[in-house]
Each structure stands twice: as C-alpha cells, then as structure tokens.
Scaffold this motif. Structure first.
Motif: not given
Length: 356
Positions: A64-66, A77-79, A164-165, A333-334
């Motif tokens: 996950p992103a975060a 839900l911050d990311g 890869n997302v 992704a980053s």
C-alpha cells in the motif's frame, strides 16, 4: 445509438454505474454546504450500488501507499489513494456482479485515478484498451480482455501486475452515465472542428459549443476520422470529464440546495463501487477534493510506443513503452508523481487545453 433507441434504453430499469470523476472530485469541487452535510452524505452513500470485494481473491498484491495500521485499528486514509475506473462496452450491467458473464464484456475505458497524500492535486491516467499485456493465467492479450475473462478481480490483478501500483478502490461506468449527468447539468461546452450531426440536429463547428449528453457521447465515440484513432478518442473522453467539472463549477451547481439535490440524486444513482468505498471513504474523498481547482487536475495517457500486431498477426494492438511506463508507475507507487511529471511532462501524452 439512435435517439429512439436511447429513449427506449432510458425507459428500461438501469443498474447504477460509476462516474468516478463526479464522485471523487466534482462532488467536492462545488464547495456547497448542502453537499457537505452529514445527512446528505449518508443519503448519497445509501444510493450507491455495491459490487462486493473484488480484492479478496487476489493472491498477491503490491504494498500500500501508506504503512498499514496496527492490528485492530481502523484503516488509515492519510496516504495516497488509487482508484481504478472502468467503462464497460457491454449493455450487461458491469455494476451488478450477478449479471457479469464471461466473454460478454470488455472495458472500453480504463483509467487510474491517483490522489496524492498531499491532497493538492488529482491525476487521471488512461490505459489504451488495446494495450498488449500479460493477463495472469491467460497469457498475452489486450488489457481490456482481462475483464471479459475474469471480471473486476482479474483486471485489477492485471493492472497491479503491470504497474506494481496497489489499487485501493474500484468503480465501473458506462457512457450512459455520462449522458445522464451531462443532461442534469444542462449540457457541457466542447470545441468542434467539424459540424456534429446527431439524429436530426446539427451542432455547427466552433469553440465552446453547448452539447447535450447524447451529442457529447457521439463526439467522444468518434474514432475513424481522428488522426490518431483511439489515442485521440481517449483525449476526447478526458475532455468530456473536464468539461463536466468546469460546467458544474461555473454554474455553482452545488451552491443551490435545489439544484444540488437533483444533481446529486442523478450522480448517486449512477454509481457502483467496491464495498470498501463506503461513507467514511466518500467523506475523505470530499475532503481531498474540496480545495482543488481545474488546474490541479492532470489528465494523460500512459506511455506507449505506438500500434502493432499481435504475435499471430490477428489483432491490432497498442505497444506500451515499458522504459517510460515503469518509472512513471514507480512515481505513482511512491506518491511522487507530481515531481515526476514536472520533469517529464513533455514526454507524456497530456490532455491539451483544447481538444478538437
């Protein structure tokens, strides 16, 4: 679709489908207090059709992103948030999993919406429907075949493997939803290079011509007369979305309780999404979008080399540019896409200010 057949289709019971741009961005862009009240949010969430959890059966997924929350804590839900948007080319409801049929549907439109953690932008990137990719368990095929083979879960798996997302949410649309929402706004303004004929009506060529939903649908479905074929058609689709945003903002649709109620009712009845996009996430999406202007939204098509033929020569395909696609998706992704686009926008197929 002729006007008469469109009218007959409008009379049939419709399943709710997703116009994600309205749900994710437009709903908050108006800034109306009416749309922000808890009671209205609850009403909207109650009208949204759910398609289950297409993520549950995925065998492996990108990170996950975060960072994941501690066990027992609510989902953060911050990311950044990534939403996969599909437009089905079938009249069978893509929003009702009970009506999905293997081999009966492909996805005419595939778009990934990236909302960064900074909450100061929105990025909407289109994947050409004929992109030649690896479909898990099926081998090489056009990317839109994944939905036909295995429904939402297989297409999500295909996109996640390709990029890869990690996809956080999933929604489905067809262009009938765009027609209804466009008409609910009283039409949208588009630039026409040539006269547009729909039924017995002709809209003359010119800048900022007001189009009904059916006229806009004809405009974006055109392909054969466009210099770049499907690539230009993708940009017309993106331009229609942008025009909906502009029309709603310029008219102050959500500032008036009466027009808000009517418009939001149309939007909510056009929505189908995964179970996880619940009332809490909808409130978060509104918070992400409330300070965005149209200049904070970037539309583009993922990098491609051009068209070609499948190995057996039977299919016309789009060849993706992996050397450019991979670093782009690494930036998604980053959650560094904004910085990446600043340095590479010139090499991407970005939606221009005017689409003809």
């Amino acid at each position: 679709m002729s006007p008469s057949s469109h009218a007959r289709a409008a009379d049939r019971p419709r399943n709710r489908r997703a116009l994600v741009l309205v749900l994710v961005l437009v709903l908050a862009l108006g800034g109306g207090a009416f749309a922000a009240t808890w009671g209205v949010q609850k009403w909207l969430a109650g009208q949204v059709e759910r398609v289950g959890d297409p993520f549950a059966e995925l065998p492996a997924r990108p990170a996950p992103a975060a960072a994941a929350p501690d066990e027992g804590e609510a989902e953060t839900l911050d990311g950044a948030m990534n939403i996969l948007v599909l437009g089905s080319d079938s009249r069978i409801s893509a929003g009702d999993p009970g009506q999905w049929q293997a081999g009966a549907q492909r996805t005419d439109t595939i778009m990934l919406v990236h909302l960064p953690a900074s909450r100061d932008a929105a990025y909407l990137m289109s994947f050409p429907r004929d992109s030649w990719v690896d479909v898990p368990g099926r081998g090489q095929a056009k990317i839109n075949a994944a939905f036909s083979y295995g429904g939402p879960a297989l297409l999500i798996q295909t996109i996640e493997q390709l990029t890869n997302v990690r996809i956080d949410h999933f929604v489905v649309t067809d262009f009938e939803s765009f027609v209804r929402i466009t008409d609910a706004l009283g039409g949208v303004r588009m630039t026409l290079t040539n006269d547009l004929k729909v039924g017995g009506t002709v809209v003359p060529a010119g800048k900022q011509q007001l189009l009904t939903g059916e006229q806009a649908l004809r405009f974006v479905r055109e392909r054969k007369t466009l210099a770049r074929g499907d690539f230009d058609r993708v940009q017309r689709q993106q331009a229609w979305m942008r025009a909906i945003v502009a029309k709603m903002r310029n008219d102050g649709t959500l500032h008036n309780p009466v027009t808000s109620a009517r418009f939001l009712d149309v939007v909510s009845r056009s929505v189908a999404t995964d179970d996880g996009l619940d009332e809490r996430v909808m409130r978060d999406l509104q918070d992400r979008a409330k300070n965005l202007g149209s200049t904070d939204m970037t539309f583009f098509t993922v990098p491609f080399e051009g068209t070609g033929r499948s190995p057996d020569g039977a299919q016309s395909i789009v060849v993706l540019d992996r050397e450019a696609l991979d670093p782009l998706m690494a930036a998604v992704a980053s959650d560094t896409l904004g910085a990446y686009l600043e340095g590479n926008a010139g090499s991407l197929d970005v939606l221009p200010p005017v689409v003809e």
